[in-house]
Design a protein around this motif. Structure first.
Motif, PDB file in Angstrom:
ATOM      1  N   GLU A  75     -10.614  -7.569   2.640  1.00 11.62           N
ATOM      2  CA  GLU A  75      -9.536  -6.390   2.489  1.00 11.62           C
ATOM      3  C   GLU A  75     -10.371  -4.977   2.249  1.00 11.62           C
ATOM      4  O   GLU A  75     -11.045  -5.112   1.479  1.00 11.62           O
ATOM      5  N   PHE A 115      -7.057  -0.832   5.056  1.00 12.01           N
ATOM      6  CA  PHE A 115      -6.068   0.045   4.669  1.00 12.01           C
ATOM      7  C   PHE A 115      -6.342   1.195   4.753  1.00 12.01           C
ATOM      8  O   PHE A 115      -7.656   1.765   4.389  1.00 12.01           O
ATOM      9  N   THR A 138      -9.127  -6.898   7.268  1.00 10.27           N
ATOM     10  CA  THR A 138      -7.872  -5.875   7.127  1.00 10.27           C
ATOM     11  C   THR A 138      -8.231  -4.799   6.262  1.00 10.27           C
ATOM     12  O   THR A 138      -9.064  -4.619   5.379  1.00 10.27           O
ATOM     13  N   THR A 182      -5.547  -5.123  11.194  1.00 12.18           N
ATOM     14  CA  THR A 182      -6.447  -6.405  11.196  1.00 12.18           C
ATOM     15  C   THR A 182      -7.129  -6.539  12.461  1.00 12.18           C
ATOM     16  O   THR A 182      -6.545  -6.451  13.423  1.00 12.18           O
ATOM     17  N   GLN A 214      -1.003   0.514  11.866  1.00 16.55           N
ATOM     18  CA  GLN A 214       0.472   0.396  11.572  1.00 16.55           C
ATOM     19  C   GLN A 214       0.878   0.887  10.225  1.00 16.55           C
ATOM     20  O   GLN A 214       0.240   0.581   9.263  1.00 16.55           O
ATOM     21  N   LYS A 215       1.811   1.717  10.163  1.00 14.13           N
ATOM     22  CA  LYS A 215       2.143   2.232   8.828  1.00 14.13           C
ATOM     23  C   LYS A 215       2.819   1.074   8.154  1.00 14.13           C
ATOM     24  O   LYS A 215       3.799   0.381   8.554  1.00 14.13           O
ATOM     25  N   VAL A 216       2.512   0.939   7.047  1.00 15.74           N
ATOM     26  CA  VAL A 216       3.389  -0.362   6.187  1.00 15.74           C
ATOM     27  C   VAL A 216       4.047   0.286   4.980  1.00 15.74           C
ATOM     28  O   VAL A 216       5.125  -0.445   4.629  1.00 15.74           O
ATOM     29  N   THR A 217       3.790   1.399   4.434  1.00 14.15           N
ATOM     30  CA  THR A 217       4.577   1.772   3.415  1.00 14.15           C
ATOM     31  C   THR A 217       4.740   3.582   3.349  1.00 14.15           C
ATOM     32  O   THR A 217       3.755   3.915   3.955  1.00 14.15           O
ATOM     33  N   HIS A 251       1.398   7.818   2.743  1.00 13.38           N
ATOM     34  CA  HIS A 251       1.706   6.645   3.802  1.00 13.38           C
ATOM     35  C   HIS A 251       0.708   5.973   3.770  1.00 13.38           C
ATOM     36  O   HIS A 251      -0.563   6.064   3.749  1.00 13.38           O
ATOM     37  N   CYS A 252       0.727   4.602   3.817  1.00 10.34           N
ATOM     38  CA  CYS A 252      -0.287   3.417   3.788  1.00 10.34           C
ATOM     39  C   CYS A 252      -0.138   2.818   5.163  1.00 10.34           C
ATOM     40  O   CYS A 252       0.899   2.318   5.770  1.00 10.34           O
ATOM     41  N   TYR A 253      -1.407   2.788   5.612  1.00  8.50           N
ATOM     42  CA  TYR A 253      -1.536   2.081   7.066  1.00  8.50           C
ATOM     43  C   TYR A 253      -2.431   0.783   7.076  1.00  8.50           C
ATOM     44  O   TYR A 253      -3.262   0.826   6.160  1.00  8.50           O
ATOM     45  N   ARG A 254      -2.262  -0.188   8.089  1.00  2.00           N
ATOM     46  CA  ARG A 254      -2.923  -1.383   7.916  1.00  2.00           C
ATOM     47  C   ARG A 254      -3.291  -1.737   9.228  1.00  2.00           C
ATOM     48  O   ARG A 254      -2.652  -1.294  10.280  1.00  2.00           O
TER      49      ARG A 254
END
Length: 157
Positions: A77, A115, A113, A156, A135-138, A151-154
Motif C-alpha cells: 500500500e 491511496f 494499492t 488497486t 474510487q472515492k472511499v471516504t 476525500h480519500c481515493y483508492r
C-alpha cells in the motif's frame, strides 16, 4: 504535449522544488504546510528520497514532483501524490505523470494499492484520480489540517 522525463529525487532538486512548494496556490491543495525556507525544502527532499519519488522534467527543467511513499510495504500500500508548478496546470501533465507513476509502481512491485487524499475544493485532482481509475472511499468533513473536507481515493492495480 512535449515529452516528460522522470528522474529520481535528489538533493540537487531542492532549490527548484523550493520555488514550487513556496507558491501558496500550489500548497493550498496539499496537506503540506507552506515552505518558507530553503532548509525546510532540503529536509523534505531528504525525507522523500527514501521513497519512490521522482521529479518531473519538461525541456530538461524540473516542473514538478510525483511519488508514492509507502503506507504499508507488507500489504503493498502506497500513497500517490503530485505537485506541479502553477504554469503547468491544465495541460494534462499531472494526469500523465500520475499515470506514469502508477505504471512504475505496478512494474516495480506487482499488484499495489494506491491511496490519494484530495481536499474537496481541488476538483482538478479529483478529476485526474477518477480518470485514472481511482474510487472515492471516504470523505472527512472534519479535516483538521485545512478548513475544508478531505476525500480519500483508492486504486488497486
Amino acid at each position: 504535449m512535449e515529452q516528460l522525463t522522470y528522474e529520481p529525487l535528489d538533493d540537487m532538486h531542492a532549490i527548484r522544488l523550493f520555488t514550487i512548494w513556496g507558491d501558496p496556490e500550489v500548497i493550498r491543495y496539499t496537506n503540506v504546510r507552506f515552505m518558507c525556507t530553503l532548509g525546510e525544502a532540503e529536509a523534505r527532499v531528504r525525507m522523500l528520497k527514501q521513497f519512490d519519488v521522482f521529479v518531473v522534467k519538461k525541456d530538461q527543467q524540473v516542473i514538478g514532483i510525483v511519488g508514492c511513499p509507502s503506507i504499508d510495504r507488507e500489504k503493498n500500500e502506497y500513497g500517490l501524490f503530485y505537485q506541479f508548478s502553477k504554469e503547468y496546470w491544465g495541460q494534462g501533465i499531472a494526469t500523465a505523470a500520475a499515470g506514469w507513476m502508477i505504471d512504475y509502481m505496478k512494474k516495480t512491485y506487482g499488484e499495489v494499492t494506491l491511496f490519494a487524499d484530495v481536499l474537496e475544493k481541488n476538483r482538478a485532482s479529483e478529476k485526474i484520480l477518477r480518470h485514472l481509475g481511482f474510487q472515492k472511499v471516504t470523505e472527512d468533513k472534519n479535516n483538521k489540517q485545512q478548513d475544508e473536507g478531505l476525500h480519500c481515493y483508492r486504486l488497486t492495480k
